[in-house]
Design an enzyme around this catalytic site. Structure first.
Site, PDB file in Angstrom:
ATOM      1  N   GLY A 288      -2.970   3.933   8.130  1.00 13.40           N
ATOM      2  CA  GLY A 288      -2.072   2.879   8.205  1.00 13.40           C
ATOM      3  C   GLY A 288      -1.342   2.711   9.636  1.00 13.40           C
ATOM      4  O   GLY A 288      -1.770   3.270  10.473  1.00 13.40           O
TER       5      GLY A 288
ATOM      6  N   MET B 238     -11.433  -5.881   5.397  1.00 16.56           N
ATOM      7  CA  MET B 238     -10.702  -4.765   6.435  1.00 16.56           C
ATOM      8  C   MET B 238     -10.216  -5.628   7.638  1.00 16.56           C
ATOM      9  O   MET B 238     -11.186  -5.995   8.477  1.00 16.56           O
ATOM     10  CB  MET B 238     -11.480  -3.439   6.459  1.00 16.56           C
ATOM     11  CG  MET B 238     -11.641  -2.662   5.452  1.00 16.56           C
ATOM     12  SD  MET B 238     -10.155  -2.285   4.563  1.00 16.56           S
ATOM     13  CE  MET B 238      -9.000  -1.472   5.585  1.00 16.56           C
TER      14      MET B 238
ATOM     15  N   GLY C 103      -8.869   4.171   7.243  1.00 17.88           N
ATOM     16  CA  GLY C 103      -8.408   5.455   7.547  1.00 17.88           C
ATOM     17  C   GLY C 103      -7.275   5.837   7.700  1.00 17.88           C
ATOM     18  O   GLY C 103      -6.703   6.866   7.364  1.00 17.88           O
TER      19      GLY C 103
ATOM     20  N   HIS D 106      -8.472   1.310  -3.846  1.00 16.93           N
ATOM     21  CA  HIS D 106      -9.318   1.049  -2.573  1.00 16.93           C
ATOM     22  C   HIS D 106     -10.288   2.313  -2.290  1.00 16.93           C
ATOM     23  O   HIS D 106      -9.478   3.102  -1.802  1.00 16.93           O
ATOM     24  CB  HIS D 106      -8.384   0.452  -1.459  1.00 16.93           C
ATOM     25  CG  HIS D 106      -9.168   0.463  -0.451  1.00 16.93           C
ATOM     26  ND1 HIS D 106      -8.423   0.211   0.850  1.00 16.93           N
ATOM     27  CD2 HIS D 106     -10.700   0.299   0.042  1.00 16.93           C
ATOM     28  CE1 HIS D 106      -9.327  -0.074   1.818  1.00 16.93           C
ATOM     29  NE2 HIS D 106     -10.645   0.028   1.346  1.00 16.93           N
TER      30      HIS D 106
ATOM     31  N   MET E 167      -8.913   8.294   0.140  1.00 20.26           N
ATOM     32  CA  MET E 167      -9.716   8.629   1.280  1.00 20.26           C
ATOM     33  C   MET E 167     -10.326   9.881   1.044  1.00 20.26           C
ATOM     34  O   MET E 167      -9.586  10.977   0.610  1.00 20.26           O
ATOM     35  CB  MET E 167      -8.864   8.488   2.548  1.00 20.26           C
ATOM     36  CG  MET E 167      -8.344   7.160   2.920  1.00 20.26           C
ATOM     37  SD  MET E 167      -7.222   7.240   4.147  1.00 20.26           S
ATOM     38  CE  MET E 167      -6.387   5.678   4.200  1.00 20.26           C
TER      39      MET E 167
ATOM     40  N   SER F 105       0.920  -1.362  -0.071  1.00 17.84           N
ATOM     41  CA  SER F 105       0.172  -0.129   0.001  1.00 17.84           C
ATOM     42  C   SER F 105       0.759   1.196  -0.161  1.00 17.84           C
ATOM     43  O   SER F 105       1.751   1.559   0.940  1.00 17.84           O
ATOM     44  CB  SER F 105      -1.000   0.072   1.201  1.00 17.84           C
ATOM     45  OG  SER F 105      -1.442   1.511   1.594  1.00 17.84           O
TER      46      SER F 105
ATOM     47  N   ASP G  10      -4.604   3.637  -1.803  1.00 14.99           N
ATOM     48  CA  ASP G  10      -5.797   4.220  -0.890  1.00 14.99           C
ATOM     49  C   ASP G  10      -6.381   5.638  -1.009  1.00 14.99           C
ATOM     50  O   ASP G  10      -5.637   6.473  -0.941  1.00 14.99           O
ATOM     51  CB  ASP G  10      -5.224   3.967   0.582  1.00 14.99           C
ATOM     52  CG  ASP G  10      -5.006   2.615   0.894  1.00 14.99           C
ATOM     53  OD1 ASP G  10      -3.801   1.996   1.378  1.00 14.99           O
ATOM     54  OD2 ASP G  10      -6.061   1.878   0.813  1.00 14.99           O
TER      55      ASP G  10
ATOM     56  N   MET H 263     -11.976   4.441  -0.206  1.00 11.02           N
ATOM     57  CA  MET H 263     -12.810   4.829   1.165  1.00 11.02           C
ATOM     58  C   MET H 263     -13.350   6.088   0.945  1.00 11.02           C
ATOM     59  O   MET H 263     -13.114   7.067   1.621  1.00 11.02           O
ATOM     60  CB  MET H 263     -11.840   4.781   1.935  1.00 11.02           C
ATOM     61  CG  MET H 263     -11.147   3.411   2.237  1.00 11.02           C
ATOM     62  SD  MET H 263      -9.674   3.168   3.352  1.00 11.02           S
ATOM     63  CE  MET H 263      -8.380   3.183   1.663  1.00 11.02           C
TER      64      MET H 263
ATOM     65  N   GLY I 142       1.295  -2.083   4.073  1.00 10.35           N
ATOM     66  CA  GLY I 142       1.731  -0.660   3.841  1.00 10.35           C
ATOM     67  C   GLY I 142       3.175  -0.394   4.519  1.00 10.35           C
ATOM     68  O   GLY I 142       4.316  -0.588   4.224  1.00 10.35           O
TER      69      GLY I 142
ATOM     70  N   ASP J 244      -6.694  -6.351   4.449  1.00 10.39           N
ATOM     71  CA  ASP J 244      -6.118  -5.008   4.293  1.00 10.39           C
ATOM     72  C   ASP J 244      -6.134  -4.429   5.754  1.00 10.39           C
ATOM     73  O   ASP J 244      -7.197  -4.280   6.258  1.00 10.39           O
ATOM     74  CB  ASP J 244      -6.973  -4.068   3.312  1.00 10.39           C
ATOM     75  CG  ASP J 244      -6.394  -2.813   3.008  1.00 10.39           C
ATOM     76  OD1 ASP J 244      -7.032  -2.138   2.553  1.00 10.39           O
ATOM     77  OD2 ASP J 244      -5.364  -2.518   3.564  1.00 10.39           O
ATOM     78  N   GLY J 245      -4.783  -4.307   6.387  1.00  8.31           N
ATOM     79  CA  GLY J 245      -4.614  -3.540   7.483  1.00  8.31           C
ATOM     80  C   GLY J 245      -3.933  -4.473   8.468  1.00  8.31           C
ATOM     81  O   GLY J 245      -4.440  -5.445   8.804  1.00  8.31           O
ATOM     82  N   GLY J 246      -2.720  -3.853   8.833  1.00 10.93           N
ATOM     83  CA  GLY J 246      -2.105  -4.622  10.036  1.00 10.93           C
ATOM     84  C   GLY J 246      -1.506  -6.030   9.704  1.00 10.93           C
ATOM     85  O   GLY J 246      -0.882  -6.713  10.569  1.00 10.93           O
TER      86      GLY J 246
ATOM     87  N   HIS K 144      -1.366  -1.392  -4.343  1.00 10.79           N
ATOM     88  CA  HIS K 144      -2.605  -0.969  -3.728  1.00 10.79           C
ATOM     89  C   HIS K 144      -2.539   0.589  -3.302  1.00 10.79           C
ATOM     90  O   HIS K 144      -1.635   0.918  -2.694  1.00 10.79           O
ATOM     91  CB  HIS K 144      -2.688  -1.614  -2.251  1.00 10.79           C
ATOM     92  CG  HIS K 144      -3.941  -1.708  -1.480  1.00 10.79           C
ATOM     93  ND1 HIS K 144      -5.103  -2.335  -1.688  1.00 10.79           N
ATOM     94  CD2 HIS K 144      -4.252  -0.986  -0.469  1.00 10.79           C
ATOM     95  CE1 HIS K 144      -6.075  -1.910  -0.947  1.00 10.79           C
ATOM     96  NE2 HIS K 144      -5.436  -1.169  -0.021  1.00 10.79           N
TER      97      HIS K 144
HETATM   98  C1  DX5 Z   1      -6.346   1.642   5.621  1.00  8.23           C
HETATM   99  C2  DX5 Z   1      -5.790   1.294   4.217  1.00  8.23           C
HETATM  100  C3  DX5 Z   1      -4.761   0.175   4.291  1.00  8.23           C
HETATM  101  C4  DX5 Z   1      -3.552   0.602   4.966  1.00  8.23           C
HETATM  102  C5  DX5 Z   1      -2.785  -0.467   5.175  1.00  8.23           C
HETATM  103  O1  DX5 Z   1      -7.549   2.161   5.626  1.00  8.23           O
HETATM  104  O2  DX5 Z   1      -7.103   0.732   3.524  1.00  8.23           O
HETATM  105  O3  DX5 Z   1      -4.434  -0.163   2.858  1.00  8.23           O
HETATM  106  O4  DX5 Z   1      -2.848   1.711   3.975  1.00  8.23           O
HETATM  107  O5  DX5 Z   1      -1.316  -0.228   5.974  1.00  8.23           O
HETATM  108  P1  DX5 Z   1      -0.748  -0.966   6.946  1.00  8.23           P
HETATM  109  O6  DX5 Z   1      -0.171  -2.198   6.320  1.00  8.23           O
HETATM  110  O7  DX5 Z   1       0.449  -0.229   7.473  1.00  8.23           O
HETATM  111  O8  DX5 Z   1      -1.801  -1.138   7.882  1.00  8.23           O
HETATM  112 ZN    ZN Z   2      -6.385  -0.119   1.522  1.00 11.45          ZN
END
Ligand code: DX5
Ligand code: ZN
Length: 254
Positions: free
Chosen positions: A176, A169, A174, A98, A69, A40, A67, A100, A229, A207-209, A65
């Protein structure tokens, strides 16, 4: 050389590869799943965006990827079609966008023009989700639907046959660098069962963490695509980190 060392991923579409996988399955009774890795760019150094994109393009990353927002659907603002157009110029790898944002139908054409290959909308942002899916498909892009941690997997039942990707998710969207929500593992397994029972060609994107520590459990639960990310861009050697994520595999005998 033992055939099993040839890591293949049975879910990808290429018919020739599928035959090879089938032969491997017959010979060894196991299917080796290897994750698709989608770094990401939210965690990239935007002062050196071209260099970061080139690094990803040269690396073993499969997708970019991206993002988007809007500060309304999520409490943060990132970037839009204009930046994606620049990123698009640096690679032929799929741009996995993606969204959001609220009212994604107002921007689908612009993301198409910017060079998006996949567009994922949030089920929580789309009161007319089926129409959003048709619109994205009519523009010739792959379509994904994202669900937030509180949204049940079953909410996808009536659109699963129409989509290419489910973005599950594993953090609240919102930002990273958030911590992976452990309950996401059972949601991934539930979704995996649903997709396999219906024999649908839908990829599960998580996606996420995502980290090097939890990625094996995420793939073992049934994920196809790992978004990462901070794990990638904040690591000492992002390229090596991407290769480590890509090397994570799980074998299943049917
Ligand atoms: C959060 C995004 C993710 C984020 C992932 O809302 O959709 O794609 O950037 O970042 P990491 O891998 O650091 O959680
Ligand atoms: Zn994402």
């Amino acid at each position: 050389m033992h055939l099993c060392s040839y890591v293949v991923n049975l879910r990808k579409g290429n018919p020739i590869l599928r035959c090879v996988r089938l032969v491997l399955f017959i010979l060894h009774g196991k299917i080796i799943y290897m994750a698709i890795v989608a770094p990401s760019l939210l965690a990239a150094d935007f002062l050196r965006l071209e260099r970061e994109c080139k690094m990803l393009d040269d690396s073993e990353a499969d997708w970019f990827h991206l993002d988007v927002m809007d500060g309304r659907f999520v409490p943060n603002i990132s970037y839009g079609p204009m930046i994606i157009e620049f990123i698009r110029k640096t690679t032929r790898k799929p741009c996995d966008v993606h969204l959001m944002i609220l009212e994604p139908e107002k921007f689908a054409e612009e993301f198409k023009k910017a060079g998006a290959d996949h567009v994922t909308v949030h089920i929580e942002a789309c009161p007319n989700l089926h129409r959003n899916i048709q619109q994205i498909k009519s523009l010739g892009m792959q379509v994904g639907v994202a669900i937030n941690p509180h949204t049940p997997v079953t909410s996808l039942i009536d659109v699963l046959q129409d989509i290419d990707i489910v973005c599950l998710m594993s953090v609240n969207p919102g930002y990273g660098a958030q911590k992976f929500i452990p309950h996401s593992l059972s949601k991934i397994s539930e979704l995996r069962k649903l997709i396999d029972n219906w024999n649908l060609p839908v990829l599960i994107e998580v996606d996420g963490g995502v980290t090097l520590e939890n990625a094996k459990d995420i793939v073992a639960a049934g994920a196809d695509v790992l978004v990462a990310g901070n794990t990638v861009f904040k690591s000492k050697d992002p390229r090596a980190t991407i290769s480590q994520l890509r090397a994570i595999q799980t074998a299943k005998s049917l």
